[in-house]
Design an enzyme around this catalytic site. Structure first.
Site, PDB file in Angstrom:
ATOM      1  N   CYS A   1       6.004   0.031   7.106  1.00  0.00           N
ATOM      2  CA  CYS A   1       5.562   1.229   6.388  1.00  0.00           C
ATOM      3  C   CYS A   1       6.719   1.696   5.516  1.00  0.00           C
ATOM      4  CB  CYS A   1       5.189   2.314   7.392  1.00  0.00           C
ATOM      5  SG  CYS A   1       4.682   3.857   6.601  1.00  0.00           S
ATOM      6  N   LEU A   2       6.426   2.018   4.247  1.00  0.00           N
ATOM      7  CA  LEU A   2       7.504   2.400   3.329  1.00  0.00           C
ATOM      8  C   LEU A   2       8.194   3.696   3.748  1.00  0.00           C
ATOM      9  CD1 LEU A   2       5.885   1.446  -0.103  1.00  0.00           C
ATOM     10  CD2 LEU A   2       7.517   0.141   1.274  1.00  0.00           C
TER      11      LEU A   2
ATOM     12  N   GLY B   1       0.840  -1.190   0.000  1.00  0.00           N
ATOM     13  CA  GLY B   1       0.000   0.000   0.000  1.00  0.00           C
ATOM     14  C   GLY B   1       0.877   1.243   0.000  1.00  0.00           C
TER      15      GLY B   1
ATOM     16  N   GLN C   1       2.932   9.996   1.096  1.00  0.00           N
ATOM     17  CA  GLN C   1       4.232   9.309   1.127  1.00  0.00           C
ATOM     18  C   GLN C   1       5.083   9.601  -0.103  1.00  0.00           C
ATOM     19  OE1 GLN C   1       2.381   5.300   2.158  1.00  0.00           O
ATOM     20  NE2 GLN C   1       4.288   5.239   3.322  1.00  0.00           N
TER      21      GLN C   1
ATOM     22  N   HIS D   1      -4.363   1.310   7.653  1.00  0.00           N
ATOM     23  CA  HIS D   1      -3.024   1.926   7.678  1.00  0.00           C
ATOM     24  C   HIS D   1      -2.952   3.084   6.665  1.00  0.00           C
ATOM     25  CE1 HIS D   1       1.555   1.520   7.956  1.00  0.00           C
ATOM     26  NE2 HIS D   1       1.389   2.301   6.905  1.00  0.00           N
ATOM     27  N   GLU D   2      -3.443   2.834   5.443  1.00  0.00           N
ATOM     28  CA  GLU D   2      -3.346   3.857   4.388  1.00  0.00           C
ATOM     29  C   GLU D   2      -4.268   5.038   4.657  1.00  0.00           C
ATOM     30  OE1 GLU D   2      -0.861   3.640   2.519  1.00  0.00           O
ATOM     31  OE2 GLU D   2      -0.457   1.562   3.048  1.00  0.00           O
TER      32      GLU D   2
ATOM     33  N   HIS E   1      -2.816   7.369   6.992  1.00  0.00           N
ATOM     34  CA  HIS E   1      -1.836   8.267   6.357  1.00  0.00           C
ATOM     35  C   HIS E   1      -2.518   9.542   5.862  1.00  0.00           C
ATOM     36  CE1 HIS E   1       2.130   6.508   6.197  1.00  0.00           C
ATOM     37  NE2 HIS E   1       1.686   5.351   5.745  1.00  0.00           N
TER      38      HIS E   1
HETATM   39 ZN    ZN Z   1       2.618   3.544   5.793  1.00  0.00          ZN
END
Ligand code: ZN
Length: 178
Positions: free
Chosen positions: A99-100, A54, A59, A141-142, A145
Site C-alpha cells: 500500500c502506498l 491503485g 491517500q 483494496h481501494e 480505503h
Molecule cells: Zn492502499
C-alpha cells in the site's frame, strides 16, 4: 499534471469513511473545490510515479469516494472510478499486498477472488465490471480505503506481527511531523 504528496499511515484521513460524490458534482466536474478531471489526472500521475497499481483519494488527503487504478503490466489502461461499489463477491484467497501509504511494507491479505463492481466515470456514465485475480484484489483494496479500512486491518496475524516494528516507526514519524 502534478505528483501529489501521498498521505502515510497513521494519518486520520486514512481511517475516515469518504463521502460519495453527488450527481451534481459529477455533472459539473467539481467537488470540494477540485476540478475532478485535473485531480484524477494528478492521482494517476502520482500512482504511476510511486509506482503503484491503485490509489484512493484519501491517500492524497481528499475524503471523497474516488480511486484510480491500472493493473496492466504495460501501464496503459488507466481507470478512474467515482463512487465505486462492490455488488457481488465470489471465492476467497490469500495474496500479498502492499500500500502506498505504508512504504515498503507487504503482507498477506485474504480477499474475494472475483468481484462485480459498479462505478461512475468522469463523464457521468455508470459501468458494471466483473473481474478476477489482480484487478479484483486491487478494487477491494481501494474500495476499502474509501471506507477507512486499511490492509493491515485485514492482514493475517502473522503478517501484522512481522511488521509491527515498521508500523511503530510509521507512527513515530507521523507524530514527529505534527
Ligand atoms: Zn492502499
Amino acid at each position: 499534471m502534478a505528483v501529489l504528496p501521498i498521505v502515510l499511515y497513521p494519518d486520520p484521513v486514512l481511517m475516515q469513511s469518504a463521502r460519495a460524490l453527488t450527481p451534481e458534482e459529477i455533472r459539473s466536474g467539481t467537488a470540494n473545490g477540485l476540478n475532478l478531471k485535473q485531480f484524477t489526472q494528478d492521482m494517476l500521475e502520482t500512482m504511476y510515479a510511486a509506482p503503484g497499481i491503485g490509489l484512493a483519494a484519501p491517500q492524497v488527503g481528499v475524503s471523497l469516494r474516488i480511486h484510480v487504478m491500472d493493473t496492466t503490466a504495460e501501464k496503459n489502461q488507466p481507470m478512474v472510478l467515482l463512487n465505486p461499489k462492490i455488488l457481488a463477491k465470489k471465492g476467497s484467497e490469500k495474496g500479498e499486498e502492499g500500500c502506498l501509504s505504508f512504504p515498503k511494507l507487504f503482507g498477506m491479505v485474504r480477499r474475494a477472488v472475483q468481484v462485480t463492481v459498479e462505478y461512475t466515470d468522469l463523464a457521468g456514465d455508470l459501468h458494471k465490471i466483473e473481474t478476477t485475480a489482480l484487478p479484483a484484489r486491487c478494487l477491494q483494496h481501494e474500495i476499502d480505503h474509501l471506507d477507512g479500512v486499511l490492509f493491515i486491518d485485514k492482514m493475517s496475524i502473522t503478517s501484522k506481527f512481522s511488521m509491527r516494528k515498521d508500523l511503530e516507526e510509521l507512527r513515530r514519524n507521523f507524530l514527529a511531523k505534527k
